[in-house]
Design a protein around this motif. Structure first.
Motif, PDB file in Angstrom:
ATOM      1  N   ASN A 259      -3.707 163.041  68.033  1.00  0.00           N
ATOM      2  CA  ASN A 259      -4.361 163.682  69.164  1.00  0.00           C
ATOM      3  C   ASN A 259      -4.829 162.659  70.187  1.00  0.00           C
ATOM      4  O   ASN A 259      -4.851 162.934  71.382  1.00  0.00           O
ATOM      5  N   SER A 260      -5.185 161.466  69.715  1.00  0.00           N
ATOM      6  CA  SER A 260      -5.716 160.418  70.597  1.00  0.00           C
ATOM      7  C   SER A 260      -5.179 159.060  70.161  1.00  0.00           C
ATOM      8  O   SER A 260      -5.170 158.752  68.965  1.00  0.00           O
ATOM      9  N   ILE A 261      -4.743 158.265  71.137  1.00  0.00           N
ATOM     10  CA  ILE A 261      -4.284 156.895  70.871  1.00  0.00           C
ATOM     11  C   ILE A 261      -4.977 155.952  71.840  1.00  0.00           C
ATOM     12  O   ILE A 261      -4.958 156.170  73.058  1.00  0.00           O
ATOM     13  N   CYS A 262      -5.583 154.909  71.309  1.00  0.00           N
ATOM     14  CA  CYS A 262      -6.202 153.876  72.131  1.00  0.00           C
ATOM     15  C   CYS A 262      -5.347 152.615  72.052  1.00  0.00           C
ATOM     16  O   CYS A 262      -5.163 152.041  70.977  1.00  0.00           O
ATOM     17  N   LEU A 283      -0.408 164.871  71.268  1.00  0.00           N
ATOM     18  CA  LEU A 283      -1.156 163.838  71.975  1.00  0.00           C
ATOM     19  C   LEU A 283      -1.886 164.422  73.178  1.00  0.00           C
ATOM     20  O   LEU A 283      -1.264 164.961  74.090  1.00  0.00           O
ATOM     21  N   ARG A 284      -3.212 164.299  73.184  1.00  0.00           N
ATOM     22  CA  ARG A 284      -4.031 164.806  74.283  1.00  0.00           C
ATOM     23  C   ARG A 284      -4.711 163.683  75.061  1.00  0.00           C
ATOM     24  O   ARG A 284      -4.904 163.799  76.261  1.00  0.00           O
ATOM     25  N   LYS A 285      -5.098 162.622  74.370  1.00  0.00           N
ATOM     26  CA  LYS A 285      -5.882 161.551  75.004  1.00  0.00           C
ATOM     27  C   LYS A 285      -5.144 160.220  74.870  1.00  0.00           C
ATOM     28  O   LYS A 285      -4.744 159.830  73.771  1.00  0.00           O
ATOM     29  N   SER A 312       1.794 166.928  76.947  1.00  0.00           N
ATOM     30  CA  SER A 312       0.598 167.383  76.232  1.00  0.00           C
ATOM     31  C   SER A 312      -0.660 166.594  76.588  1.00  0.00           C
ATOM     32  O   SER A 312      -1.770 166.995  76.228  1.00  0.00           O
ATOM     33  N   VAL A 313      -0.539 165.472  77.295  1.00  0.00           N
ATOM     34  CA  VAL A 313      -1.698 164.630  77.594  1.00  0.00           C
ATOM     35  C   VAL A 313      -2.583 165.287  78.645  1.00  0.00           C
ATOM     36  O   VAL A 313      -2.131 165.653  79.724  1.00  0.00           O
ATOM     37  N   THR A 314      -3.873 165.422  78.331  1.00  0.00           N
ATOM     38  CA  THR A 314      -4.833 166.005  79.268  1.00  0.00           C
ATOM     39  C   THR A 314      -5.881 164.998  79.732  1.00  0.00           C
ATOM     40  O   THR A 314      -6.594 165.250  80.696  1.00  0.00           O
ATOM     41  N   TYR A 315      -5.989 163.840  79.060  1.00  0.00           N
ATOM     42  CA  TYR A 315      -6.956 162.809  79.441  1.00  0.00           C
ATOM     43  C   TYR A 315      -6.252 161.456  79.467  1.00  0.00           C
ATOM     44  O   TYR A 315      -5.604 161.071  78.499  1.00  0.00           O
TER      45      TYR A 315
END
Length: 534
Positions: A259-262, A283-285, A312-315
């Motif tokens: 959901n999130s990858i930094c 993946l959203r973030k 799918s990325v929103t942020y």
């Protein structure tokens, strides 16, 4: 040399390092340890001496030579580190001494309970064990489970682990653990025996920053965790993660769950360098600050519409990069069609200032170029009135650019403003007059009101959309004057009113839901800002 070996993790006076070399150094007597410090500023070179290289450092300049007999800090097992942090340290310094007034001793309200609380380790849910020199998991895993029966979040940042398997054994011994940080460790062995591959499915959040590992090693590490949804592998030298790179991100066991990858603080120079992430369905973030991103596409790639798409990325966070061209926003809007929140501050596009916020003009152009799904910019909500104001301003800049150039350049100019047609549909068609004196200027002007805003201390003139509500206008003016919008009242000032003997009429703009053009029809007006309490 005793028990010392290459790859060994050591701590000298709380400074962590990895042994990279054991042996003689030409021109000196005796044997040495060549170490790479975790903190590169501690180093004196990169593993060379007098022109001879003895070892390699993953971080340039992080190397030193130390004598094998130099005393090192003793390593801990997990439970030893836990007790040192939460019991021994509290007993030594965590509980204040009783306060004495002459011969009287003040009541130790709660002080005795502090030590008792930390002594009850089975009640802790969040444990921070950074720099506790932990190297191994205890043999008695049942004792770990009993001691940390309620532990949910564990931070093992900057310790002495050498084998990933030691961390894995620890994780599967903690029945409620779901969040793990192993950042700042320096693993030399990534293999895990089959008998320890169970039990990691409880981990949902994994933070593995600054491991100085290759992408292949990171992949091998992360692939042991089968249910992670939030992954951070920041700080390193990753340049790209595209489908032609082996192994691929999309081949991770958690690829469908992420959901999130930094990926902060790497060496990525374009968003297309992360093309393999497009295939991650959840993946959203996507966090990419402190990279080297200049454009959506690298210079060698064409800007084919639809070529790059993160549906799918929103942020998206691309702050502190090297973006220096407004067209980046147009390409980004197409690449992230469902983006809702963007952080893009601290890029050359907005000048060299270290200010946290954008200037008003750059803010309006940014909002004007972004799609209407984006409702948050640099952590601030974009209201409908702000968006309308920004889009009208952006339209005016395009009109001005077109009006100052020959008609044959129009196609080329508009190719740099890909929202032009959309904005005309929303706000009305603009007729371009090359001398800037025709309908295009009038059409835009008809949607704006020039407002002279006066207070007791200063006067500001600014254009606002006719459709701005009084409530929103109060907020904008409050920001201009540095006051709380809830503390001010706005009055419309009209001169030469016949009904009032040619005098001045003041009208309180009381209805916050009314639009500005409900009260006025003129192109220029005057407002007074007054304190509600007066």
């Amino acid at each position: 040399m005793g028990s010392q070996y290459v790859g060994q993790r050591l701590s000298f006076e709380s400074q962590l390092c990895t042994v990279r070399y054991i042996g003689e150094v030409k021109g000196t007597k005796g044997e040495w340890l060549g170490v790479e410090w975790d903190d590169p500023s501690r180093g004196k070179h990169s593993g060379e001496h007098n022109g001879t290289r003895y070892f390699e450092c993953k971080a340039p300049g992080a190397g030193s030579f130390v004598r094998p007999n130099r005393p090192s800090d003793p390593p801990n097992s997990f439970l030893a580190g836990l007790r040192e942090k939460y019991i021994t340290n509290v007993e030594k310094s965590g509980v204040p001494k009783p306060i004495e007034f002459g011969k009287k001793i003040a009541q130790e309200v709660g002080f005795d309970k502090v030590a008792k609380k930390f002594a009850e380790l089975d009640t802790l849910t969040n444990v921070l064990l950074d720099y506790m020199r932990i190297k191994t998991c205890d043999e008695d895993t049942e004792e770990i489970a009993a001691t940390c029966a309620n532990l949910q979040k564990l931070d093992l940042t900057c310790n002495l682990f050498e084998e990933v398997e030691e961390v894995v054994k620890l994780c599967i011994s903690l029945p409620k653990l779901f969040s793990l940080s192993i950042s700042g460790n320096r693993f030399t062995k990534y293999q895990i025996r089959d008998q320890y591959r169970h039990g990691l499915d409880r981990i949902k959040t994994l933070k593995a920053d600054d491991l100085r590992s290759s992408w292949t090693e990171l992949f091998e590490l992360v692939n042991n965790f089968t249910n992670v949804t939030d992954l951070s592998i920041a700080v390193g030298d990753i340049k790209k993660l595209t489908p032609d790179i082996t192994p691929k991100v999309s081949d991770l066991r958690i690829a469908g769950r992420l959901n999130s990858i930094c990926l902060e603080e790497h060496a990525i120079d374009s968003l297309s360098g992360l093309a393999d992430l497009q295939s991650l369905p959840s993946l959203r973030k996507l966090l990419l600050s402190y990279n080297k991103i200049k454009a959506v596409y690298s210079p060698a790639e064409s800007k084919t519409v639809g070529k790059l798409c993160f549906p799918s990325v929103t942020y998206l966070d691309i702050s502190h990069n090297e973006v220096n061209d407004w067209t980046f926003l147009d390409d980004m809007r197409i690449a992230f069609p469902n983006l809702e929140a963007l952080r893009i501050s601290h890029n050359p596009l907005y000048g060299t200032s270290d200010a946290r916020t954008l200037t008003e003009e750059s803010y309006q152009i940014t909002v004007g170029r972004l799609g209407r799904l984006v409702t948050s910019l640099n952590y601030s909500v974009i209201t409908p009135a702000e968006r309308a104001d920004a889009e009208l301003f952006y339209i005016s800049t395009i009109v001005k650019e077109l009006s100052g150039k020959p008609a044959e350049q129009e196609i080329e100019i508009l190719s740099r403003h890909t929202r032009w047609q959309e904005l005309q549909t929303i706000h009305g068609e603009q007729t371009i007059t090359r001398d800037l004196s025709g309908k295009s200027k009038d059409a835009l002007a008809s949607k704006l009101i020039e407002v002279e805003v006066c207070s007791t201390s200063k006067t500001v003139t600014k254009k606002f959309p006719r459709t701005v509500t009084i409530g929103k206008l109060s907020g904008l003016i409050g920001r201009l004057f540095g006051v709380n919008p809830l503390d001010i009242a706005l009055y419309l000032i009209e001169d030469g009113i016949i009904d009032e003997g040619g005098g001045v009429r003041e009208t309180l703009l009381a209805d916050e839901l009314r639009e500005l053009d409900y009260y006025v029809t003129e192109a220029k007006i005057k407002l007074a800002v007054r304190d509600k309490s007066l």
